[in-house]
Design a protein around this motif. Structure first.
Motif, PDB file in Angstrom:
ATOM      1  N   ILE A  14      35.653  55.328  71.577  1.00 45.12           N
ATOM      2  CA  ILE A  14      35.133  55.894  72.818  1.00 45.12           C
ATOM      3  C   ILE A  14      36.047  55.552  73.995  1.00 45.12           C
ATOM      4  O   ILE A  14      35.972  56.178  75.067  1.00 45.12           O
ATOM      5  N   VAL A  15      36.936  54.577  73.787  1.00 45.26           N
ATOM      6  CA  VAL A  15      37.895  54.214  74.833  1.00 45.26           C
ATOM      7  C   VAL A  15      38.797  55.396  75.178  1.00 45.26           C
ATOM      8  O   VAL A  15      39.227  55.548  76.335  1.00 45.26           O
ATOM      9  N   TYR A  16      39.090  56.254  74.194  1.00 41.74           N
ATOM     10  CA  TYR A  16      40.021  57.369  74.408  1.00 41.74           C
ATOM     11  C   TYR A  16      39.538  58.339  75.497  1.00 41.74           C
ATOM     12  O   TYR A  16      40.266  58.577  76.472  1.00 41.74           O
ATOM     13  N   PRO A  17      38.324  58.918  75.395  1.00 40.51           N
ATOM     14  CA  PRO A  17      37.897  59.820  76.469  1.00 40.51           C
ATOM     15  C   PRO A  17      37.728  59.119  77.811  1.00 40.51           C
ATOM     16  O   PRO A  17      37.973  59.716  78.862  1.00 40.51           O
ATOM     17  N   ILE A  18      37.315  57.847  77.785  1.00 47.51           N
ATOM     18  CA  ILE A  18      37.168  57.117  79.044  1.00 47.51           C
ATOM     19  C   ILE A  18      38.531  56.944  79.718  1.00 47.51           C
ATOM     20  O   ILE A  18      38.667  57.116  80.940  1.00 47.51           O
ATOM     21  N   LEU A  40      39.977  63.178  62.990  1.00 46.03           N
ATOM     22  CA  LEU A  40      40.117  64.197  64.033  1.00 46.03           C
ATOM     23  C   LEU A  40      38.753  64.746  64.446  1.00 46.03           C
ATOM     24  O   LEU A  40      38.483  64.946  65.635  1.00 46.03           O
ATOM     25  N   VAL A  41      37.901  65.008  63.448  1.00 43.54           N
ATOM     26  CA  VAL A  41      36.567  65.546  63.733  1.00 43.54           C
ATOM     27  C   VAL A  41      35.770  64.585  64.605  1.00 43.54           C
ATOM     28  O   VAL A  41      35.118  64.987  65.579  1.00 43.54           O
ATOM     29  N   MET A  42      35.819  63.284  64.298  1.00 36.49           N
ATOM     30  CA  MET A  42      35.060  62.302  65.054  1.00 36.49           C
ATOM     31  C   MET A  42      35.586  62.170  66.480  1.00 36.49           C
ATOM     32  O   MET A  42      34.816  62.038  67.435  1.00 36.49           O
ATOM     33  N   ILE A  43      36.911  62.206  66.655  1.00 35.92           N
ATOM     34  CA  ILE A  43      37.486  62.116  68.001  1.00 35.92           C
ATOM     35  C   ILE A  43      37.028  63.289  68.859  1.00 35.92           C
ATOM     36  O   ILE A  43      36.591  63.115  70.003  1.00 35.92           O
ATOM     37  N   ASN A  47      34.472  63.034  72.172  1.00 31.15           N
ATOM     38  CA  ASN A  47      34.953  63.467  73.483  1.00 31.15           C
ATOM     39  C   ASN A  47      34.047  64.519  74.098  1.00 31.15           C
ATOM     40  O   ASN A  47      33.773  64.506  75.303  1.00 31.15           O
ATOM     41  N   PHE A  48      33.579  65.450  73.256  1.00 33.86           N
ATOM     42  CA  PHE A  48      32.700  66.480  73.786  1.00 33.86           C
ATOM     43  C   PHE A  48      31.334  65.921  74.159  1.00 33.86           C
ATOM     44  O   PHE A  48      30.691  66.397  75.103  1.00 33.86           O
ATOM     45  N   LEU A  49      30.876  64.904  73.443  1.00 33.31           N
ATOM     46  CA  LEU A  49      29.619  64.276  73.833  1.00 33.31           C
ATOM     47  C   LEU A  49      29.746  63.628  75.204  1.00 33.31           C
ATOM     48  O   LEU A  49      28.817  63.694  76.024  1.00 33.31           O
ATOM     49  N   VAL A  50      30.882  62.986  75.474  1.00 36.43           N
ATOM     50  CA  VAL A  50      31.117  62.414  76.799  1.00 36.43           C
ATOM     51  C   VAL A  50      31.097  63.517  77.855  1.00 36.43           C
ATOM     52  O   VAL A  50      30.485  63.378  78.921  1.00 36.43           O
ATOM     53  N   VAL A  61      40.312  65.225  80.097  1.00 36.77           N
ATOM     54  CA  VAL A  61      39.625  65.020  78.807  1.00 36.77           C
ATOM     55  C   VAL A  61      39.737  66.276  77.946  1.00 36.77           C
ATOM     56  O   VAL A  61      40.002  66.200  76.740  1.00 36.77           O
ATOM     57  N   LEU A  62      39.527  67.427  78.561  1.00 37.79           N
ATOM     58  CA  LEU A  62      39.617  68.677  77.808  1.00 37.79           C
ATOM     59  C   LEU A  62      41.026  68.905  77.262  1.00 37.79           C
ATOM     60  O   LEU A  62      41.192  69.305  76.107  1.00 37.79           O
ATOM     61  N   CYS A  63      42.025  68.628  78.082  1.00 39.70           N
ATOM     62  CA  CYS A  63      43.414  68.819  77.635  1.00 39.70           C
ATOM     63  C   CYS A  63      43.792  67.825  76.544  1.00 39.70           C
ATOM     64  O   CYS A  63      44.730  68.064  75.778  1.00 39.70           O
TER      65      CYS A  63
END
Length: 417
Positions: A395-399, A345-348, A352-355, A92-94
């Protein structure tokens, strides 16, 4: 195993932390928020964003002082959930940090356009130049990076103080939105949405975790770095948000990424934009620092190519720094090809950081005990859950990244001991 050299003191640690958290968000988000909602809504969103950060900062301070590793969040995940957890968080971080730095560079470029007399076509080339300079500063060594962060902290304090005092009645009008809010026309859905966007303003504590291996006397220093830097960040944002909201109520055109420049008299705007560019360059410098240490830890642990996890004769992760620059260039190229918006970009990055923050609560819960665990965890869970509700199907992206990372089977992987 490669080893980083401890060079960061309490003072330089606070400057590094502030540089990671503020910069692009400080001078870009007030305008982006006012694009999305009226001043009263954005004032409430700023308050929620700051309040939501308090328990999270506390949790990161405790985890960081207990596990001062270049693996950062990934190391916390591995300690509490095992190797699969470490791989999942690293993935997720990468997939997140390489998006965040180009986004903040685009905000910096928006301030450079009027300074250079350029049009919007020059936005991405200037953003690429900001990223390149940040990478070069990191290649120059930790001392150079620390010096830039210290200079930027002084400039930030001066610039924000000046903005708050230029028209004090307007700033006090903005403060009134917190003291005596008029919520009659405020929609909860708008507060959710803007709070989620403004969470970008308080992102950076997790990036600091990747530099903790380089702190001197980490058990004593790290908690103070987190707590002192949060106080500085909260004060800076409070003044700037009040000035921007007061200006919006007065009819000034501050509802755009570079809108803060409208608070400055026309004759000063060139110099002001130059100061902001230096601050944002320091912010990019700090984020490159954190991202390169993430890449270094992933390479040293075997998830990324081993060459990324090596240090040079001076203890500098040079290969990891170069790898971060290549990734940032690739993201900027995708922005150009796909015509992505800065707000996307800001929202993505924020979601991700909230996850990751929600996962950090689990790490904290599993490795600590005592009264504070029962106080900090529910508060952080409630604040993160509220902010996460402002996102949609993205939210599917970080998952997907979590699943991908956990499914990778790389022999011997460990995010750093």
């Amino acid at each position: 195993m490669s080893k980083l050299t401890p060079r960061i003191s309490l003072a330089t640690g606070v400057a590094l932390a502030v540089g990671m958290v503020v910069g692009s968000g400080m001078f870009g988000l007030p305008g982006l928020a006012l694009q999305a909602a009226p001043p009263q809504t954005t004032a409430l969103a700023w308050m929620i964003g700051a309040s939501a950060s308090v328990p999270l900062v506390w949790i990161f301070a405790i985890l960081g002082s207990r596990y001062p590793s270049a693996g950062g969040l990934a190391h916390y995940a591995e300690v509490s959930l095992g190797p699969a957890g470490g791989r999942a968080v690293t993935a997720v971080l990468c997939g997140t940090l390489p998006i965040g730095i180009p986004a903040l560079a685009m905000i910096g470029a928006s301030y450079a356009l009027p300074l250079l007399g350029a049009n919007d076509d020059a936005l991405l080339p200037i953003a690429a130049l900001i990223v390149l300079l940040a990478v070069l500063l990191n290649l120059a060594g930790v001392r150079t990076s620390n010096a830039i962060n210290g200079i930027a902290l002084v400039l930030m304090t001066f610039a924000v103080g000046l903005l708050g005092l230029l028209d004090l009645p307007r700033t006090l009008t903005g403060v009134e939105l917190w003291i005596h809010p008029d919520v009659s026309g405020v929609r909860i859905a708008d507060v959710w949405r803007v709070s989620a966007m403004l969470f970008w303003a308080f992102i950076g504590w997790e990036s600091l975790s990747f530099s903790l291996e380089e702190f001197r006397d980490p058990q004593r220093t790290i908690r103070w770095v987190y707590l002192l830097s949060f106080v500085v960040v909260a004060m800076l944002y409070a003044v700037l948000a009040a000035a921007a909201n007061g200006a919006a109520l007065a009819g000034l055109p501050v509802d755009r990424p570079e809108g803060i420049a409208a608070l400055v008299p026309p004759g000063w705007r060139g110099a002001f934009c130059l100061v902001i560019l230096v601050i944002i360059l320091a912010n990019a410098n700090a984020w490159v620092f954190g991202t390169s240490r993430l890449f270094f830890a992933a390479g040293d642990g075997g998830l990324l190519p081993r060459i990324v996890g090596r240090v040079d004769a001076h203890g500098l992760p040079r290969n990891a720094i170069i790898a971060t620059g290549v990734c940032f260039a690739g993201v900027l190229a995708l922005v150009a090809v796909l015509h992505l918006k800065l707000s996307d970009l800001v929202m993505i990055v924020s979601q991700n950081f909230l996850v990751l923050y929600l996962l950090s609560l689990l790490f904290y819960w599993r490795v600590t005990s005592g009264t504070m665990r029962w106080v900090a965890t529910p508060l952080a869970l409630a604040s993160s859950g509220f902010l996460l509700s402002g996102f949609d199907f993205a939210i599917v992206y970080p998952i997907a990244l979590l699943v991908l990372g956990a499914s990778i089977r790389r022999p011997g992987f460990s995010p750093r001991p």
